[in-house]
Structures are given as structure tokens and as C-alpha cells.
Scaffold this motif. Structure first.
Motif, PDB file in Angstrom:
ATOM      1  N   ILE A 167      53.598  48.961  41.658  1.00 21.38           N
ATOM      2  CA  ILE A 167      52.308  49.270  42.297  1.00 21.38           C
ATOM      3  C   ILE A 167      52.293  48.750  43.740  1.00 21.38           C
ATOM      4  CG2 ILE A 167      49.835  48.636  42.236  1.00 21.38           C
ATOM      5  CD1 ILE A 167      50.019  48.939  39.177  1.00 21.38           C
ATOM      6  N   ILE A 168      52.849  47.561  43.912  1.00 20.20           N
ATOM      7  CA  ILE A 168      52.906  46.978  45.262  1.00 20.20           C
ATOM      8  C   ILE A 168      53.861  47.777  46.149  1.00 20.20           C
ATOM      9  CG2 ILE A 168      53.678  44.924  46.555  1.00 20.20           C
ATOM     10  CD1 ILE A 168      52.559  43.288  44.133  1.00 20.20           C
ATOM     11  N   ASP A 169      55.041  48.106  45.585  1.00 20.90           N
ATOM     12  CA  ASP A 169      56.039  48.844  46.383  1.00 20.90           C
ATOM     13  C   ASP A 169      55.518  50.223  46.797  1.00 20.90           C
ATOM     14  OD1 ASP A 169      57.634  46.684  46.037  1.00 20.90           O
ATOM     15  OD2 ASP A 169      58.983  47.605  44.561  1.00 20.90           O
ATOM     16  N   CYS A 170      54.663  50.808  45.975  1.00 17.39           N
ATOM     17  CA  CYS A 170      54.123  52.140  46.320  1.00 17.39           C
ATOM     18  C   CYS A 170      52.923  52.032  47.260  1.00 17.39           C
ATOM     19  CB  CYS A 170      53.678  52.889  45.054  1.00 17.39           C
ATOM     20  SG  CYS A 170      55.038  53.361  44.004  1.00 17.39           S
ATOM     21  N   ASP A 171      52.552  50.793  47.618  1.00 17.33           N
ATOM     22  CA  ASP A 171      51.395  50.583  48.520  1.00 17.33           C
ATOM     23  C   ASP A 171      50.113  51.161  47.944  1.00 17.33           C
ATOM     24  OD1 ASP A 171      52.413  49.092  50.573  1.00 17.33           O
ATOM     25  OD2 ASP A 171      53.229  50.857  51.622  1.00 17.33           O
ATOM     26  N   ILE A 172      49.942  51.056  46.634  1.00 19.65           N
ATOM     27  CA  ILE A 172      48.742  51.625  46.016  1.00 19.65           C
ATOM     28  C   ILE A 172      47.563  50.687  46.271  1.00 19.65           C
ATOM     29  CG2 ILE A 172      47.641  52.240  43.806  1.00 19.65           C
ATOM     30  CD1 ILE A 172      50.410  53.129  42.849  1.00 19.65           C
ATOM     31  N   VAL A 173      46.475  51.258  46.799  1.00 24.64           N
ATOM     32  CA  VAL A 173      45.286  50.442  47.068  1.00 24.64           C
ATOM     33  C   VAL A 173      44.182  50.791  46.073  1.00 24.64           C
ATOM     34  CG1 VAL A 173      45.770  50.224  49.542  1.00 24.64           C
ATOM     35  CG2 VAL A 173      44.297  52.086  48.727  1.00 24.64           C
ATOM     36  N   CYS A 174      43.260  49.859  45.882  1.00 20.64           N
ATOM     37  CA  CYS A 174      42.113  50.114  45.017  1.00 20.64           C
ATOM     38  C   CYS A 174      41.231  51.175  45.693  1.00 20.64           C
ATOM     39  CB  CYS A 174      41.338  48.807  44.835  1.00 20.64           C
ATOM     40  SG  CYS A 174      39.678  49.044  44.172  1.00 20.64           S
ATOM     41  N   PRO A 175      40.883  52.238  44.966  1.00 21.07           N
ATOM     42  CA  PRO A 175      40.070  53.291  45.589  1.00 21.07           C
ATOM     43  C   PRO A 175      38.688  52.798  46.034  1.00 21.07           C
ATOM     44  CG  PRO A 175      40.820  53.950  43.383  1.00 21.07           C
ATOM     45  CD  PRO A 175      41.236  52.527  43.575  1.00 21.07           C
ATOM     46  N   VAL A 176      38.219  51.673  45.475  1.00 24.92           N
ATOM     47  CA  VAL A 176      36.882  51.177  45.843  1.00 24.92           C
ATOM     48  C   VAL A 176      36.967  50.220  47.030  1.00 24.92           C
ATOM     49  CG1 VAL A 176      34.843  49.918  45.027  1.00 24.92           C
ATOM     50  CG2 VAL A 176      36.050  51.498  43.489  1.00 24.92           C
ATOM     51  N   SER A 177      37.804  49.161  46.918  1.00 26.48           N
ATOM     52  CA  SER A 177      37.850  48.170  48.005  1.00 26.48           C
ATOM     53  C   SER A 177      38.854  48.549  49.091  1.00 26.48           C
ATOM     54  CB  SER A 177      38.234  46.798  47.439  1.00 26.48           C
ATOM     55  OG  SER A 177      39.568  46.851  46.952  1.00 26.48           O
ATOM     56  N   GLY A 178      39.797  49.412  48.735  1.00 30.66           N
ATOM     57  CA  GLY A 178      40.820  49.795  49.708  1.00 30.66           C
ATOM     58  C   GLY A 178      41.874  48.721  49.915  1.00 30.66           C
ATOM     59  N   THR A 179      41.873  47.664  49.071  1.00 31.42           N
ATOM     60  CA  THR A 179      42.850  46.581  49.265  1.00 31.42           C
ATOM     61  C   THR A 179      43.935  46.579  48.194  1.00 31.42           C
ATOM     62  OG1 THR A 179      41.795  44.925  47.860  1.00 31.42           O
ATOM     63  CG2 THR A 179      40.954  45.142  50.116  1.00 31.42           C
ATOM     64  N   LYS A 180      45.003  45.771  48.492  1.00 29.06           N
ATOM     65  CA  LYS A 180      46.110  45.658  47.535  1.00 29.06           C
ATOM     66  C   LYS A 180      46.077  44.301  46.837  1.00 29.06           C
ATOM     67  CE  LYS A 180      48.860  47.504  50.947  1.00 29.06           C
ATOM     68  NZ  LYS A 180      50.088  47.507  51.687  1.00 29.06           N
ATOM     69  N   ASN A 181      44.878  43.718  46.766  1.00 30.71           N
ATOM     70  CA  ASN A 181      44.730  42.383  46.205  1.00 30.71           C
ATOM     71  C   ASN A 181      44.646  42.471  44.668  1.00 30.71           C
ATOM     72  OD1 ASN A 181      44.349  39.678  46.092  1.00 30.71           O
ATOM     73  ND2 ASN A 181      42.265  39.672  46.992  1.00 30.71           N
ATOM     74  N   TRP A 182      45.823  42.650  44.031  1.00 35.12           N
ATOM     75  CA  TRP A 182      45.871  42.918  42.579  1.00 35.12           C
ATOM     76  C   TRP A 182      46.121  41.666  41.745  1.00 35.12           C
ATOM     77  CZ3 TRP A 182      44.072  47.488  41.518  1.00 35.12           C
ATOM     78  CH2 TRP A 182      44.316  48.588  42.363  1.00 35.12           C
ATOM     79  N   THR A 183      45.577  41.615  40.559  1.00 34.56           N
ATOM     80  CA  THR A 183      45.949  40.567  39.599  1.00 34.56           C
ATOM     81  C   THR A 183      47.275  40.955  38.962  1.00 34.56           C
ATOM     82  OG1 THR A 183      44.917  41.718  37.747  1.00 34.56           O
ATOM     83  CG2 THR A 183      43.525  40.143  38.944  1.00 34.56           C
ATOM     84  N   ASP A 184      47.812  40.080  38.105  1.00 36.52           N
ATOM     85  CA  ASP A 184      48.991  40.464  37.329  1.00 36.52           C
ATOM     86  C   ASP A 184      48.572  41.524  36.311  1.00 36.52           C
ATOM     87  OD1 ASP A 184      50.611  38.755  38.644  1.00 36.52           O
ATOM     88  OD2 ASP A 184      50.451  37.117  37.160  1.00 36.52           O
TER      89      ASP A 184
END
Ligand code: ATP
Length: 514
Positions: free
Chosen positions: A173-190
Motif C-alpha cells: 500500500i505504501i509502495d503504491c502511494d495509496i492515500v486515504c480518499p477522505v484525508s488524502g494522507t498516507k498515515n496508515w496503521t499496520d
């Protein structure tokens, strides 16, 4: 209108006319739970009848079953659901929104697919007549780059899912640069595993499990644990099938897309038991049979496709989905799985009871192999609703909304309409209603102009309207108006029942499956 707008307007339409309501609406609703209104329940019942008759009545070697939602908790241990009925879950720390990690990646793949499609369309426009799509796909650098990316992401995703490697899923998910559609950030939990089964408690047990039982997440296990009961009491000979329609419950992480993904839903499942070694032949047969069932509904053959599974569930040696072209794209409508002897074998192991079949032809005892066909009732309703929903321009320049249901599935089959509310016309119309109501779901309507009443019936998909006018009093004829063509013809009152019954007959639909 974009597909998104069309879908929103369909959802509003189904609520306005009484097909589907959000559950508990006056308390602001309950996520992913929906109620069927007065028309929705009729449509749903017709779809269930179409399935039941196609499976149970048209196949002498398939019988029905109605097993309970509550079952012994060990069943879910044996089936693998307690340990493995999980979805990989990931949260975005900024928006606090929760996603299925595999769905984020599937959406990413769909975006890449969309980009390829756009390039192909551009090519088509540029090169016109002489455009060779295969060659373009094999040589265009943009298409090649995106196709390669898709292949690599899909391979990594399948490997991570198969190995249950949650860290690898997150990394992807990180390597694909996927962002949250709501916040637009990549600040993901495990990524964590989340079990989809709902549990509740039996009041009168104090076993070491604390009396916990589950709401079944599929109807299939009720069939497996009744295999011997049905086989013996029905003297069934292999190959044979057991079919059941019933509620299932899943605590879905992401509940969206209306009735496509619900937490309480209904399934129509059939388990077909065969000799070991013959399962691939039957798998192919059921793929074909089930696809024919879908196509007969008349929503357009191009709207269905198979999607063979690359990642097989732990119990399957072959699996495919029948996908339908929903307003949000091609998605699973039905699953067809070759489940081997896994389920019967596991129940034999966990219950300690022998679950075997003595084959009088081969003179051997064995645990049968199983082919499953599993279709969601609600997803079928959504496919039929979205395929039938049309907004058309009519001759006078106005628009009409019309639900072009197959007549055998339409909730209301015929409307009886007196042209005016006087001159004895309502009484004649009521008499016609009396001849129809025993066999057909008929609706009487005398309010508003005849034009408005036709529009109302179009909007709920009624295939026929019978209009009683002054001429009826003279020659005992009425007009019969057909929904799609809007053609009207005069027919004798005494023929209304037979003509309409024939045109909306479920038998004619079932005959297409021969
Ligand atoms: P998905 O991948 O979409 O979650 P699934 O592969 O888990 O579906 P199955 O376990 O194969 O689905 O269930 C068989 C059928 O039951 C599906 O094809 C679908 O029509 C229906 N179904 C499954 N989950 C739901 C749900 N949450 N809401 C409505 N229908 C469902």
C-alpha cells in the motif's frame, strides 16, 4: 449523467417508490442494513422463486432445505471460519476511516486499468478505422508500463494474501502511494486481521466457550451438516444437490454501495455432491448452467462475465465468480466453487461421526466432493434494479422513468385503471381486479389523470395496464397498454386474465433454461 449520478438517482428512486429503505431510518439508520418495502419484497420473492424453481424444480436430483441460523459453535471451528474468516483491515490515522487492505489495492488496480482503457480510447480516436487494438496494447509505452505495474502489484498482493503476510500488504500500500480518499494522507496503521462473524450468547449453557454462538456467515454449513439426513431420508444418489435460501450475517469492515455489501443479507446456495475425480466436469457444467440463468433475465449478455480466481480459498481446487456490470463496475454477483471433500471431511473429523456415501455403482464408500453455487439475493435484486432502471424521452418531449423488469420478476404484474372515477367505470374495474387477484399481483388505481397513472406504473415496472373506459360499458373491451413499447390494443374483458398471465408467466422464463 455519470454512472455515479445514475446510481444515486436509482437509490433515491427505490426509496421513493417503496423498494428499499435504510433500516431504522427514523433513528438515523444502521450502517449497511436495509429493509425491503412493499415493492422490494415482491421483487425479491420473485427472484427467489426463479432461483428455487430453476434449481429444485427443474433438477430431479436437487432438493431443498431450510436449516437454522443458529448452529453448534463447533461447526464454525470445523469449517475454518473461527480461525480464518478474516479480512485484512487498515485504518487511516488522520481520517480515522477504516478500509479493507485488499480492497484499497483492488481499487488501485482498477484505476490503472482505467488509465490503460483511456489510452486505448485515445489511440482509437487518433488512428480511426485502421486501429489495431492488440498491436497498440502490445507496443504503446504508457499501456505497457501500466500493465506491467498491474501485474507486479497483483502478484505481490496475491503472494501476501496467500502467505497471510500483513506487513507485506502494508508495504505494498505504501509502495503504491495509496492515500486515504477522505484525508488524502498516507498515515496508515499496520494491517490487522478482523473476523467477520457476529457472535451472541445462548442463555442456558455454561460451557468453556461461555455459551458463545455465531450468526451464520453463510448458509452452506447448514447443508453440509444435514448431508446424511437428506441423503438417507431422500434416498438420494450421487450426483445430487441440496439447495437453500436464507439469511447470513457478516460484520463487513467497509459497508458501502447500497445493498451490494450488507451486514445482514440473504443467500441462495446449492451444494452439489459428486464422485471424487468428477468435480471438474461438474464445475464446468454449473458454470454454464448458472450463467444461462442470469442471462435469461434479459439485462444484456454483455453485462456478465466470469472471473476465475487466482487466489483459491483453503477448501477449493477451482473457483470462479460471475460478475455483473453494476453502476460501479463489474463486481461479484455469484461464486461457483469446487470445494472438494473439505467440508464433509472436516465435519466428519470434528463431530466424530462418519460422513460417507456408499456408491451402489462402484461399490465403494467415499466422502463426496462438492460443487457450490452461491449467489446473494440482495446483489441479484441490485443487478435487476440497476439493469432495469431507464430514463427515456417520450414523444411529447417529456421524460419517463421506467423499470424494465422481466415481466416474470416485476413486483406488480398488472394495473387496472378506470379512465374516470364515475359512470360505473370503477365498479367494472373492481370486477376485473377480482378475476386477476388470485393469480397475479394486481394494483387498482383511480387517482389522477390516466397519463400520470401510466407514469407511476412505469416507474415501478408494471408490465401491463388495463384501462376501463366508456367503450367498455358498450362492448366489454378494455385497452391493454404494454410498458416498454407503450403500445395499446383493445381486448375483450374476459381475455385479460389469460393474456396477462401468459405474458408475465414464470414458466416462460424457466423454459428459456432448457
Ligand atoms: P465479496 O468478495 O464481495 O466480499 P465473497 O467472495 O466473500 O464476496 P461469498 O462468500 O462467495 O462472497 O458469498 C457468496 C455470495 O453471497 C456473493 O457472491 C454475494 O452475492 C453474496 N454476499 C456475500 N457477502 C455479502 C454481503 N456482505 N452483502 C450482500 N451479499 C453478499
Amino acid at each position: 449523467m455519470t454512472n455515479d449520478d445514475l446510481f444515486k438517482s436509482l437509490i433515491a428512486h427505490t426509496k421513493e417508490y417503496g423498494f428499499i429503505f435504510p433500516s431504522s431510518e427514523i433513528y438515523d439508520g444502521l450502517a449497511a442494513v436495509y429493509d425491503y418495502g412493499q415493492l422490494g419484497v415482491e421483487l425479491k420473492n420473485n427472484i427467489k422463486k426463479y432461483w428455487w424453481d430453476a434449481m429444485v424444480r427443474l433438477h430431479e436430483n436437487i432438493v431443498g432445505l431450510d436449516s437454522c441460523i443458529f448452529m453448534h459453535p463447533k461447526i464454525w471451528k470445523a469449517s475454518g471460519h473461527v480461525d480464518a474468516f478474516n479480512d485484512p483491515l487498515i485504518d487511516n490515522k488522520d481520517s480515522k476511516k477504516r478500509y479493507r487492505a485488499d480492497v484499497l489495492l483492488e481499487d488501485y488496480l482498477a484505476k490503472l486499468e482505467g488509465k490503460i482503457q483511456k489510452d486505448v480510447e485515445k489511440g482509437k480516436r487518433k488512428f480511426g478505422e485502421g486501429f489495431d487494438e492488440a498491436q497498440f496494447r502490445a507496443t504503446n509505452p504508457n499501456v505497457l508500463r501500466n500493465a506491467e505495474k498491474m501485474e507486479s502489484v497483483r502478484t505481490r498482493m496475491n503472494e501476501a494474501l496467500n502467505a497471510n503476510d500483513l506487513a507485506a500488504l502494508k508495504q505494498l500500500i505504501i509502495d503504491c502511494d495509496i492515500v486515504c480518499p477522505v484525508s488524502g494522507t498516507k498515515n496508515w496503521t499496520d494491517v490487522r486481521q478482523f473476523n467477520l462473524m457476529f457472535s451472541t450468547q445462548l442463555s442456558n449453557t455454561s460451557d468453556d466457550n461461555g455459551g458463545i454462538i455465531y450468526l451464520r456467515p453463510e448458509t452452506a454449513q447448514g447443508i453440509f451438516v444435514n448431508f446424511l439426513n437428506v441423503q438417507k431420508s431422500g434416498r438420494m444418489k450421487i450426483p445430487f444437490g441440496i439447495a437453500q435460501i436464507g439469511k447470513a450475517f457478516r460484520n463487513e469492515i467497509v459497508a458501502r454501495q447500497f445493498i451490494f455489501r450488507m451486514r445482514e443479507f440473504e443467500q441462495m446456495e446449492m451444494q452439489f455432491f459428486v464422485r471424487p475425480g468428477e468435480e471438474m466436469k461438474w464445475f464446468a457444467k454449473w458454470k454454464e448452467t448458472r450463467m444461462a440463468w442470469h442471462k435469461a433475465i434479459g439485462l444484456g449478455e454483455e453485462n456478465y462475465r466470469f472471473h476465475d480466481h487466482e487466489k483459491l480459498a483453503h477448501y477449493a481446487n477451482a473457483a470462479t465468480d460471475i460478475e455483473y456490470n453494476f453502476p460501479f463496475g463489474f463486481k461479484e454477483l455469484e461464486g461457483i466453487h469446487s470445494r472438494t471433500d473439505y467440508d464433509l471431511g472436516r465435519h466428519q473429523e470434528f463431530s466424530g461421526k462418519k460422513i460417507q456415501y456408499y456408491d451402489p455403482e462402484t461399490k465403494e464408500s467415499y466422502t463426496p466432493y462438492d460443487i457450490e453455487t452461491s449467489i446473494g439475493v440482495d446483489r441479484s435484486v441490485l443487478a435487476v434494479l440497476s439493469g432495469a432502471y431507464k430514463i427515456e424521452k417520450v414523444d411529447n418531449g417529456e421524460e419517463r422513468v421506467v423499470m424494465k423488469f422481466h415481466p416474470a420478476l416485476a413486483p406488480v404484474k398488472v394495473a387496472v385503471l378506470p379512465l374516470v372515477k364515475k359512470d360505473g367505470l370503477p365498479e367494472v374495474a373492481q370486477k376485473i381486479m377480482d378475476t386477476l387477484k388470485y393469480d397475479l399481483n394486481a394494483q387498482y388505481d383511480e387517482k389522477d389523470s390516466i397519463g400520470r397513472r401510466y407514469r407511476r406504473q412505469d416507474a415501478i415496472g408494471t408490465p401491463f395496464c388495463v384501462t376501463v373506459d366508456n367503450q367498455t360499458l358498450e362492448d366489454n373491451t378494455v385497452t391493454l397498454r404494454e410498458r416498454d413499447s407503450m403500445n395499446q390494443e383493445r381486448i375483450p374483458v374476459e381475455r385479460v386474465h389469460d393474456i396477462v398471465s401468459e405474458k408475465v408467466s414464470m414458466t416462460r422464463l424457466l423454459e428459456k433454461l432448457k
